[in-house]
Design an enzyme around this catalytic site. Structure first.
Site, PDB file in Angstrom:
ATOM      1  N   ASP A  66      -0.019   5.075   0.824  1.00 45.23           N
ATOM      2  CA  ASP A  66      -0.231   6.042   1.911  1.00 45.23           C
ATOM      3  C   ASP A  66      -0.359   5.311   3.255  1.00 45.23           C
ATOM      4  O   ASP A  66      -1.233   4.469   3.437  1.00 45.23           O
ATOM      5  CB  ASP A  66      -1.491   6.869   1.640  1.00 45.23           C
ATOM      6  CG  ASP A  66      -1.406   7.618   0.301  1.00 45.23           C
ATOM      7  OD1 ASP A  66      -0.286   8.004  -0.096  1.00 45.23           O
ATOM      8  OD2 ASP A  66      -2.455   7.805  -0.345  1.00 45.23           O
ATOM      9  N   ASP A 118       0.870  -1.163   0.000  1.00 44.62           N
ATOM     10  CA  ASP A 118       0.000   0.000   0.000  1.00 44.62           C
ATOM     11  C   ASP A 118       0.917   1.226   0.000  1.00 44.62           C
ATOM     12  O   ASP A 118       2.087   1.129   0.394  1.00 44.62           O
ATOM     13  CB  ASP A 118      -0.880  -0.037   1.251  1.00 44.62           C
ATOM     14  CG  ASP A 118      -1.728   1.203   1.388  1.00 44.62           C
ATOM     15  OD1 ASP A 118      -2.256   1.687   0.373  1.00 44.62           O
ATOM     16  OD2 ASP A 118      -1.856   1.689   2.536  1.00 44.62           O
TER      17      ASP A 118
END
Ligand SMILES: [Mg+2]
Length: 173
Positions: A15, A13
């Protein structure tokens, strides 16, 4: 047909894993690297992993920023990673979709929005991913659900140093 050997891969991922999640990050000046993030990417690449980013970017559907800005940012992030550790992300996927901002342009990316596994599955089609030896790191349950839906293991990162986190995963495998 030549036989292509499968390669263990890590799906990150963005952020909250590579950079601090300050909300709708879309330009270089908003990137605060998570401690150990650059080193973690370099370690994974040095260990022979393919490294991918899979990131929900509903800010695009919301009209807050454009696909071009996201792609420009990812190229910039890869430049930073390369300068610091000599390696970079092999491929990026982002989902511009958000159910509250449906429009025809992004309707095809509905299945890409985590917790759906579309981004991971697309990368698995394009790259020789060894599913059994691959895993995902995310900071939300929706990341973990996307990993499970794609039949790979998901690890929940709750902050701190990403290099330490990755080293612990690698040591346990
Ligand atoms: Mg996140």
């Amino acid at each position: 047909m030549s036989k292509i050997s499968k390669i263990p891969s890590v799906f990150l991922d963005r952020d909250g894993v590579l950079n601090e999640d300050i909300g709708y990050v879309h330009k270089a000046s908003q990137i605060n690297w998570v401690p150990g993030a650059k080193e973690a990417v370099a370690l994974l690449k040095n260990q022979g992993y393919l490294v991918f980013v899979v990131t929900n970017q509903s800010g695009i559907a919301r009209g807050l920023y454009t696909e071009e800005e996201v792609e420009h940012l990812h190229a910039w992030m890869n430049g930073e990673l390369f300068r610091s550790g000599g390696s970079s992300i092999d491929d990026f996927r982002y989902s511009p979709f958000h159910p509250d901002f449906e429009n025809e342009t992004y309707a095809n990316f509905k299945d890409w929005r985590k917790p759906n596994p579309g981004m991971i599955l697309d990368l698995m089609e394009k790259w020789p991913v060894d599913n059994l030896r691959s895993f995902l790191i995310g900071d939300r349950q929706s990341d973990i659900k996307a990993a499970e839906a794609a039949n790979i293991r998901g690890f929940l990162f709750d902050g701190g140093d990403l290099l330490t986190f990755v080293e612990a995963i690698l040591a346990s495998r």
